[in-house]
Scaffold this motif. Structure first.
Motif, PDB file in Angstrom:
ATOM      1  N   PHE A 111       0.817  -1.235   0.065  1.00 20.88           N
ATOM      2  CA  PHE A 111      -0.038   0.029   0.045  1.00 20.88           C
ATOM      3  C   PHE A 111       0.880   1.135   0.111  1.00 20.88           C
ATOM      4  CE2 PHE A 111      -0.733   2.500   4.016  1.00 20.88           C
ATOM      5  CZ  PHE A 111      -1.361   3.472   3.550  1.00 20.88           C
ATOM      6  N   LYS A 112       2.084   1.179   0.482  1.00 21.25           N
ATOM      7  CA  LYS A 112       2.996   2.422   0.545  1.00 21.25           C
ATOM      8  C   LYS A 112       3.270   2.941  -0.610  1.00 21.25           C
ATOM      9  CE  LYS A 112       3.919   1.929   5.102  1.00 21.25           C
ATOM     10  NZ  LYS A 112       2.669   1.323   5.505  1.00 21.25           N
ATOM     11  N   ASP A 145       7.921  -3.445   4.482  1.00 18.57           N
ATOM     12  CA  ASP A 145       7.325  -2.803   3.350  1.00 18.57           C
ATOM     13  C   ASP A 145       8.028  -1.438   2.825  1.00 18.57           C
ATOM     14  OD1 ASP A 145       5.465  -5.002   3.532  1.00 18.57           O
ATOM     15  OD2 ASP A 145       3.606  -3.452   3.659  1.00 18.57           O
ATOM     16  N   PRO A 265      -7.118   0.819   8.772  1.00 18.26           N
ATOM     17  CA  PRO A 265      -5.886   0.197   9.398  1.00 18.26           C
ATOM     18  C   PRO A 265      -4.887   1.137   9.811  1.00 18.26           C
ATOM     19  CG  PRO A 265      -6.281  -1.014   7.427  1.00 18.26           C
ATOM     20  CD  PRO A 265      -6.988   0.272   7.225  1.00 18.26           C
ATOM     21  N   THR A 266      -4.566   1.400  11.046  1.00 21.82           N
ATOM     22  CA  THR A 266      -3.740   2.582  11.460  1.00 21.82           C
ATOM     23  C   THR A 266      -2.404   2.191  12.137  1.00 21.82           C
ATOM     24  OG1 THR A 266      -5.623   4.139  11.352  1.00 21.82           O
ATOM     25  CG2 THR A 266      -3.831   4.756  12.623  1.00 21.82           C
ATOM     26  N   GLY A 267      -1.384   2.773  11.690  1.00 25.85           N
ATOM     27  CA  GLY A 267      -0.208   2.484  12.358  1.00 25.85           C
ATOM     28  C   GLY A 267       0.339   4.174  12.766  1.00 25.85           C
ATOM     29  N   ASN A 268       1.058   4.751  12.004  1.00 25.94           N
ATOM     30  CA  ASN A 268       1.494   5.871  12.191  1.00 25.94           C
ATOM     31  C   ASN A 268       0.585   7.141  12.047  1.00 25.94           C
ATOM     32  OD1 ASN A 268       3.957   7.202  13.236  1.00 25.94           O
ATOM     33  ND2 ASN A 268       4.960   7.573  11.103  1.00 25.94           N
ATOM     34  N   PHE A 269      -0.699   6.855  11.606  1.00 22.27           N
ATOM     35  CA  PHE A 269      -1.739   7.866  11.535  1.00 22.27           C
ATOM     36  C   PHE A 269      -1.712   8.734  10.298  1.00 22.27           C
ATOM     37  CE2 PHE A 269      -4.783  11.153  12.981  1.00 22.27           C
ATOM     38  CZ  PHE A 269      -5.714  10.129  13.868  1.00 22.27           C
ATOM     39  N   GLY A 270      -1.051   8.391   9.361  1.00 24.23           N
ATOM     40  CA  GLY A 270      -0.776   8.736   7.913  1.00 24.23           C
ATOM     41  C   GLY A 270      -1.957   8.829   7.018  1.00 24.23           C
ATOM     42  N   ASP A 271      -2.356   7.500   6.780  1.00 23.98           N
ATOM     43  CA  ASP A 271      -3.507   7.337   5.812  1.00 23.98           C
ATOM     44  C   ASP A 271      -4.751   7.705   6.347  1.00 23.98           C
ATOM     45  OD1 ASP A 271      -4.937   5.998   4.265  1.00 23.98           O
ATOM     46  OD2 ASP A 271      -4.439   3.972   4.716  1.00 23.98           O
ATOM     47  N   SER A 320       3.136  -3.277  10.303  1.00 18.73           N
ATOM     48  CA  SER A 320       2.983  -1.958   9.905  1.00 18.73           C
ATOM     49  C   SER A 320       2.205  -1.064  10.845  1.00 18.73           C
ATOM     50  CB  SER A 320       2.425  -1.881   8.519  1.00 18.73           C
ATOM     51  OG  SER A 320       3.155  -2.605   7.670  1.00 18.73           O
ATOM     52  N   MET A 321       1.450  -1.943  11.827  1.00 18.37           N
ATOM     53  CA  MET A 321       0.429  -1.305  12.730  1.00 18.37           C
ATOM     54  C   MET A 321       1.159  -1.386  14.070  1.00 18.37           C
ATOM     55  SD  MET A 321      -2.826  -2.736  10.958  1.00 18.37           S
ATOM     56  CE  MET A 321      -4.159  -2.091  12.254  1.00 18.37           C
TER      57      MET A 321
HETATM   58  C1  LIG Z   1       1.739   1.572   6.553  1.00 17.80           C
HETATM   59  C2  LIG Z   1       0.724   0.356   6.449  1.00 17.80           C
HETATM   60  C3  LIG Z   1      -0.284   0.647   7.599  1.00 17.80           C
HETATM   61  C4  LIG Z   1      -0.035   1.810   8.533  1.00 17.80           C
HETATM   62  O1  LIG Z   1      -0.478   3.179   7.987  1.00 17.80           O
HETATM   63  P1  LIG Z   1      -0.284   4.473   8.799  1.00 17.80           P
HETATM   64  O2  LIG Z   1      -0.503   5.320   7.603  1.00 17.80           O
HETATM   65  O3  LIG Z   1       1.099   4.270   9.018  1.00 17.80           O
HETATM   66  O4  LIG Z   1      -1.049   4.641   9.546  1.00 17.80           O
HETATM   67  C5  LIG Z   1      -1.262  -0.128   7.897  1.00 17.80           C
HETATM   68  N1  LIG Z   1      -1.320  -1.288   6.930  1.00 17.80           N
HETATM   69  C6  LIG Z   1      -0.127  -1.553   6.166  1.00 17.80           C
HETATM   70  C7  LIG Z   1      -0.342  -2.942   5.178  1.00 17.80           C
HETATM   71  C8  LIG Z   1       0.735  -0.643   5.913  1.00 17.80           C
HETATM   72  O5  LIG Z   1       1.705  -0.809   4.951  1.00 17.80           O
END
Ligand SMILES: *Cc1c(COP(=O)(O)O)cnc(C)c1O
Length: 361
Positions: A111-112, A145, A265-271, A320-321
């Protein structure tokens, strides 16, 4: 439109300057000083367009110092030329009650790619626009990723070089093979003995080594980063929220003005933050649903108002989360409060105690 720091140091930059700088001098993140507004005609107008054309329209709202030609060129090099294996780039798979936005059709299947195909183009154009003479060297620490997607995005992009550091035994076999077989004249990949934190700490140490940075500067090289603290990595993601809405309109699943919700789906809160920008611009959004895994520091924050990273860290199947400091949340706090001094105080508290409390409201 100018870009200012979330922590209020009065630095004012164009988007090109903000994309080159990455981070503001006071440690804050760059945000636009006003949020562009669009109307339903703008959104309806997107239905007839290709993904590249939609991207050019949405990006044009934020990159006001880039010419239309520059934006078109960047978008074409990022998403055109068969780099994505679906002509729609980000096709919407419409099902009965729910639809799935497919963000995995890029060259590395991550997705990146949606952001990391465009960021290098925006950066390289920014270097030309501002007359910057230095080469920009991108350093990336990756848990999988991001490394491959960044390598592929920066591959042979003028005036840039990239080095990716990955933990020797911390990425999957496929990810390792993807990275070590990377092609391009300006790319390098290095395994690090240790885990992801060791790789990341090493990269941070290089960024903050003033003596070494001065030496690099003498040699005509500046360091920069490709993660989502950079505005140029965030802004491409706003596009696909509009694109998804336009596809639903086009298919007759919704009528103009109907509100839709996004689960992210959230990790760094960018998406999800990109979705928030779309909402603030006028996209009819009912809810943005922040999905976490066991590392649910954001769920707790959104339900209690207390952000607390002092907790156990779990390694999961969604690495990634697996993040306890969601950098981009700082941008949300700024836009919700419009109070940079307050944001700076919370971020200081986060750095010193691992915790801050914004109150129940
Ligand atoms: C990067 C990533 C996320 C998290 O996205 P953020 O923008 O960091 O919140 C979630 N799932 C997948 C598969 C990713 O590659």
């Amino acid at each position: 439109m100018n870009y200012i720091s979330t922590r209020g140091n009065n630095q004012k930059m164009t988007s090109a300057q903000a994309i080159i700088a990455g981070l503001a001098d006071d440690g804050g993140l760059f945000v636009p000083d006003e949020l562009p507004q669009v109307d339903m005609e703008f959104i309806k107008g997107l239905t007839k367009l290709s993904y590249q054309e939609r991207a050019a329209r949405v990006l044009g709202c934020f990159l006001t110092d880039y010419t239309d030609e520059e934006i078109k060129g960047c978008v074409e090099r990022a998403y055109g030329g068969g780099k994505f294996d679906d002509a729609a780039v980000a096709p919407l798979n419409i099902m009965e009650d729910v639809s799935v936005l497919e963000l995995w059709h890029g060259p590395t299947s991550a997705f990146k790619d949606m952001a990391l195909q465009l960021l290098p183009q925006l950066l390289s154009t920014a270097l030309k626009k501002t007359g910057e003479k230095n080469q920009v060297l991108i350093l990336v620490a990756t848990s999988g990723d991001t490394g491959k997607a960044a390598l592929e995005g920066f591959r042979d992009v003028e005036q840039t070089k990239i080095i990716v550091f990955y933990p020797e035994n911390g990425v999957s076999r496929i990810q390792k093979l993807q990275m070590v077989t990377q092609q391009g004249e300006n790319v390098a990949v290095t395994a690090v003995k240790g885990n992801f934190d060791d790789a990341q700490s090493g990269v941070k140490a290089i960024f903050s080594d003033r003596e070494f940075n001065a030496k690099l500067n003498e040699a005509g090289v500046s360091l920069s980063s490709a993660n989502s603290i950079n505005w140029g990595r965030l802004v491409p993601q706003i596009v696909y929220y509009f694109s998804a809405y336009a596809d639903l309109l086009k298919a007759g699943v919704i009528r103009a003005g109907d509100e839709i919700s996004f689960t992210v789906p959230t990790g760094n809160f960018g998406d999800i933050l990109a979705g928030y920008y779309a909402l603030r611009m006028g996209l009819p959004v009912k809810k943005l649903i922040c999905a976490s895994n066991t590392n649910n520091v954001l769920t707790d924050f959104l339900t209690t108002g207390v952000y607390d990273r002092n907790r156990d860290f779990f390694k999961t199947i969604s690495p990634s989360m697996d993040i306890l400091i969601s950098s981009n949340l700082e941008r949300l706090l700024y836009h919700v409060t419009n109070d940079a001094a307050q944001v700076a105080e919370w971020m200081k508290s986060l750095a010193e105690t691992g915790r801050y409390d914004v109150g129940a409201d």
